[in-house]
Design an enzyme around this catalytic site. Sequence first.
Site, PDB file in Angstrom:
ATOM      1  N   ARG A 262       1.320  -1.054   0.032  1.00  0.00           N
ATOM      2  CA  ARG A 262       0.133   0.067   0.248  1.00  0.00           C
ATOM      3  C   ARG A 262       0.747   1.523  -0.189  1.00  0.00           C
ATOM      4  O   ARG A 262       0.300   2.039  -1.151  1.00  0.00           O
ATOM      5  CB  ARG A 262      -0.833  -0.082   0.946  1.00  0.00           C
ATOM      6  CG  ARG A 262      -1.908   1.582   1.060  1.00  0.00           C
ATOM      7  CD  ARG A 262      -2.568   0.974   2.802  1.00  0.00           C
ATOM      8  NE  ARG A 262      -3.068   1.784   2.930  1.00  0.00           N
ATOM      9  CZ  ARG A 262      -4.764   2.292   2.187  1.00  0.00           C
ATOM     10  NH1 ARG A 262      -4.850   2.176   1.870  1.00  0.00           N
ATOM     11  NH2 ARG A 262      -4.829   3.741   3.000  1.00  0.00           N
ATOM     12  N   HIS A 285      -8.198   8.202   2.468  1.00  0.00           N
ATOM     13  CA  HIS A 285      -8.134   8.840   4.415  1.00  0.00           C
ATOM     14  C   HIS A 285      -9.142  10.047   3.786  1.00  0.00           C
ATOM     15  O   HIS A 285      -9.309  10.494   3.049  1.00  0.00           O
ATOM     16  CB  HIS A 285      -6.854   9.491   3.839  1.00  0.00           C
ATOM     17  CG  HIS A 285      -5.502   8.678   3.675  1.00  0.00           C
ATOM     18  ND1 HIS A 285      -4.143   9.061   3.025  1.00  0.00           N
ATOM     19  CD2 HIS A 285      -5.336   7.656   4.183  1.00  0.00           C
ATOM     20  CE1 HIS A 285      -2.988   8.033   3.182  1.00  0.00           C
ATOM     21  NE2 HIS A 285      -3.731   7.169   4.106  1.00  0.00           N
TER      22      HIS A 285
END
Length: 320
Positions: A262, A285
């Site tokens: 990631r 996010h």
Amino acid sequence: MTTTPLIEPLRTGAYEDLVLDFIAYLELERGLSRNTLEAYRSDLLQYGAYLQRAGKNALEVDHSDLSAFVGALATGGDGRAPAAATTVQRKVACLRSFYRHLRREEILDRDPTAELKGPPRGKRLPKVLSRDEVQHLLSQPSGTGPAALRDRALLELMYACGLRASEAVDMRLDEIDVEDGVLRANGKGNKERLVPIGSKALEALRYYLMRGRPVLVGDGEEKRLFVNQRGQGLTRQGLYKIVQRHARTAGLSEKMSPHTLRHTFATHLLAGGCDLRSLQEMLGHADIATTQIYTHLSADRLRDVYFDAHPRAQLGSDDG
């Protein structure tokens, strides 16, 4: 010697009155130093200017408004360079103190900064793989057996889409659209996001769905995409074992962690020209300040490439 009072009116207006009252509280009741008070004042002036440009009221902002301000700090713009992570963290702390004061004074009945976060501070930057290391890792699952097809699809998809380990093991068949080349990931707080799937990952995924998964599942009705040898949904522990096994054979076990692919996904996208906002969406996010850490990783990677590649940047190079 006469000094100019720090807690003087900034300029007329409701927001300025709130700031004046807050600075007075910090100086008279908490006894903070003049330098600290000046830092608070400067941060709140910058915040006020941002609110004015955005047409927002300090008493009516919500989490998304504050997150946008933090994101603007992290990314820069209007002739300003991106702020350092420590600077953003300090400004976030200032906003939290400011809005807590407004709640104590019963000017607000809620705290819009309750879930506001700045970039991580005091943490080591996550390790990332080079492009050659990724290529070497992804080539480790060899053969055409169902387990090899699964492992190849799993590694390719995690790197192609920046998936968390939990997102990969929880991924369901109906969340993958092979025709359109996109997947739907369920991240933290059950927040859904759409992420495109690259061609190499799509190819590995098709082989797994056609020739690997049916053999592993048999007559079962497992809905999760990735399954173990018994045809049941893969667990986090099972995923970690797969990643670590192939990392060892690639000689990368010291560089691998559960989220290495990631982190590598994010760093490689930024190095390739992806903008921070798009990366924020693909990573899921809530705050762009969290995504900002990858700007540091990307800069480090570019610096390494420069000193490795440029003939006149290398120490001890022969100028001829």
